[in-house]
Design an enzyme around this catalytic site. Sequence first.
Site, PDB file in Angstrom:
ATOM      1  N   HIS A 136      53.712  95.651  90.155  1.00 45.00           N
ATOM      2  CA  HIS A 136      53.409  94.338  89.293  1.00 45.00           C
ATOM      3  C   HIS A 136      54.146  94.432  88.022  1.00 45.00           C
ATOM      4  O   HIS A 136      54.015  95.771  87.801  1.00 45.00           O
ATOM      5  CB  HIS A 136      51.885  94.326  89.373  1.00 45.00           C
ATOM      6  CG  HIS A 136      51.424  92.809  88.761  1.00 45.00           C
ATOM      7  ND1 HIS A 136      51.071  92.840  87.308  1.00 45.00           N
ATOM      8  CD2 HIS A 136      50.734  91.905  89.271  1.00 45.00           C
ATOM      9  CE1 HIS A 136      50.715  91.823  86.878  1.00 45.00           C
ATOM     10  NE2 HIS A 136      50.431  91.048  88.361  1.00 45.00           N
ATOM     11  N   ASP A 213      47.684 101.961  90.459  1.00 44.62           N
ATOM     12  CA  ASP A 213      47.293 100.605  89.929  1.00 44.62           C
ATOM     13  C   ASP A 213      46.325 100.161  91.203  1.00 44.62           C
ATOM     14  O   ASP A 213      46.914  99.794  92.216  1.00 44.62           O
ATOM     15  CB  ASP A 213      48.613  99.752  89.743  1.00 44.62           C
ATOM     16  CG  ASP A 213      48.043  98.545  89.454  1.00 44.62           C
ATOM     17  OD1 ASP A 213      46.887  98.023  89.332  1.00 44.62           O
ATOM     18  OD2 ASP A 213      49.170  97.560  89.318  1.00 44.62           O
ATOM     19  N   GLN A 216      44.597  95.601  93.257  1.00 48.03           N
ATOM     20  CA  GLN A 216      44.362  94.961  94.610  1.00 48.03           C
ATOM     21  C   GLN A 216      43.757  95.696  95.627  1.00 48.03           C
ATOM     22  O   GLN A 216      43.670  95.240  96.821  1.00 48.03           O
ATOM     23  CB  GLN A 216      45.830  94.431  95.021  1.00 48.03           C
ATOM     24  CG  GLN A 216      46.623  93.600  94.246  1.00 48.03           C
ATOM     25  CD  GLN A 216      45.746  92.090  94.207  1.00 48.03           C
ATOM     26  OE1 GLN A 216      45.006  91.991  94.936  1.00 48.03           O
ATOM     27  NE2 GLN A 216      46.250  91.392  93.009  1.00 48.03           N
ATOM     28  N   LYS A 239      39.377  90.436  89.668  1.00 46.32           N
ATOM     29  CA  LYS A 239      39.493  90.329  91.165  1.00 46.32           C
ATOM     30  C   LYS A 239      38.211  90.887  91.963  1.00 46.32           C
ATOM     31  O   LYS A 239      38.451  90.970  93.114  1.00 46.32           O
ATOM     32  CB  LYS A 239      40.780  90.860  91.224  1.00 46.32           C
ATOM     33  CG  LYS A 239      41.950  90.473  90.534  1.00 46.32           C
ATOM     34  CD  LYS A 239      43.443  91.306  90.806  1.00 46.32           C
ATOM     35  CE  LYS A 239      44.373  91.088  89.786  1.00 46.32           C
ATOM     36  NZ  LYS A 239      45.181  89.779  89.924  1.00 46.32           N
ATOM     37  N   CYS A 377      54.312  87.897  89.648  1.00 44.42           N
ATOM     38  CA  CYS A 377      54.671  89.078  88.750  1.00 44.42           C
ATOM     39  C   CYS A 377      55.291  90.233  89.521  1.00 44.42           C
ATOM     40  O   CYS A 377      55.071  91.481  89.165  1.00 44.42           O
ATOM     41  CB  CYS A 377      53.204  89.656  87.996  1.00 44.42           C
ATOM     42  SG  CYS A 377      52.729  88.381  86.855  1.00 44.42           S
TER      43      CYS A 377
HETATM   44  N1  PLP Z   1      48.346  95.116  89.096  1.00 41.15           N
HETATM   45  C1  PLP Z   1      48.406  94.494  90.164  1.00 41.15           C
HETATM   46  C2  PLP Z   1      48.666  95.078  91.687  1.00 41.15           C
HETATM   47  C3  PLP Z   1      48.075  93.092  90.188  1.00 41.15           C
HETATM   48  O1  PLP Z   1      47.873  92.450  90.973  1.00 41.15           O
HETATM   49  C4  PLP Z   1      47.295  92.476  88.766  1.00 41.15           C
HETATM   50  C5  PLP Z   1      47.253  91.001  88.719  1.00 41.15           C
HETATM   51  O2  PLP Z   1      47.503  90.363  89.632  1.00 41.15           O
HETATM   52  C6  PLP Z   1      47.675  93.227  87.821  1.00 41.15           C
HETATM   53  C7  PLP Z   1      48.047  94.491  87.977  1.00 41.15           C
HETATM   54  C8  PLP Z   1      47.398  92.711  86.449  1.00 41.15           C
HETATM   55  O3  PLP Z   1      45.849  92.532  86.420  1.00 41.15           O
HETATM   56  P1  PLP Z   1      45.464  91.453  85.157  1.00 41.15           P
HETATM   57  O4  PLP Z   1      46.194  90.320  85.092  1.00 41.15           O
HETATM   58  O5  PLP Z   1      43.995  91.356  85.612  1.00 41.15           O
HETATM   59  O6  PLP Z   1      45.278  92.442  83.992  1.00 41.15           O
END
Ligand code: PLP
Length: 419
Positions: A136, A213, A216, A239, A377
């Site tokens: 992401h 990270d 998900q 999420k 993203c």
């Molecule tokens: N990392 C992953 C794999 C994500 O799917 C997301 C959000 O879609 C993020 C990071 C960023 O999360 P946030 O926008 O809640 O900070």
Amino acid sequence: MIVKTEIPRQPEPIHAPDWSAVRRDFPALAVEVYGKPLAYLDNAATAHKPQSVIDAIVRHYTESNANIHRGSHYLSQKATDEYENARKTVAQFIGASDREIIFTRGATESVNLAAATFGRRFLDTGDEIVVSEMEHHSNIVPWQMLCKEKGAKLRIIPVSDSGELITDNLEAFLGNRTKLVALTHVSNSLGTINPVREIVAAARERGIATLLDGAQAVPHLPVNIRELGCDFYAFSGHKLYAPSGIGVLFVSKRLIDELPPYQTGGGMIRRVTLERSTFDDAPGRFEAGTPNIEGAIGLAAAIEYVQFIGISHIAAREQELLGYANKKLADVPGLKIYGEATEKASVISFTLGDIHPHDVGSFLDREGVAARAGHHCNQPLWSRFGVPATTRASMAFYNTESEIDALVEGLQAAVSFFS
Ligand code: PLP
């Protein structure tokens, strides 16, 4: 008010719940759109909140609203206890200790915190940081910026046609200049569940730090930090059925005291004079200013809800829905799925012939189906696959087979309409 001193890991319920009753815990799922029942298949973007989370936030504002840590009065103490108890709930959920849990605004801020503090302390010119092609943007851009600032190099693990990390050549990425490997646990577009335990172990053997990270992963799989062995683990509350604006960065105890402060100001200091300041111990040292108190309380309520259902039951139910969706989507002419990893979470990104993904998304919307269209993203990932965008359906345990049928019927109608 009694602060929970230690919260043991909650045992999983033996039986799966009645999923139709579970669904009624989420008031937003009953909303109608354009006179049609909502089929909410955008859970990778954000998930809905159970009534218990909504109630916990309302209860906090009606019964214990006050600023924390600095007040000697009853309400301040009560709010402080609730906030610190929330930290303990998060810690036990992922098998960590509460000193290792930093509250942030979300996964994005968690990665930025890690990049700013780790980078300032450990990164030098010529060092390397490893990410992958499926990250992401939140797990690419902070490292890009850091590398630029420090004269370090970003190295990229490639992705195969099936959407898996190509790790045959992993050793080549773990050289003596490599300082950190930062990878997604589960891909937000492909659904791939990466073999992070093995990669973390290989990095650790060579003294290389690791960040996962987990944005998900945490909502969909059992996560145990000690089993993963990583130094940093980032995720977002929203999420995980919790409010937005709250997230978590786990930092292992072997590293957390080595890191300099992130933001500075009130709440994170021990003593300030006009010449210099000294700082609080972790995790308070990384939480400058008034934090998102109600967000932390809502996150704890969401975790308690997930544990009441059982994360293993959630994972199994979502695999059932994924299997059903894959089978049904095979009947849609011209549909191509991106991401066919053997280990995969309930996320399906696809294109539909030459219909633009945004048109597919808008068409589905008019049918009451909430799916996402765009790059999610993941622009470098879509460049690798040679498509600018996809439509993405992402399922949570509260979804149903009939919502997947609505998606499939919507796609079939889109094919007829656009042809
Ligand atoms: N990392 C992953 C794999 C994500 O799917 C997301 C959000 O879609 C993020 C990071 C960023 O999360 P946030 O926008 O809640 O900070």
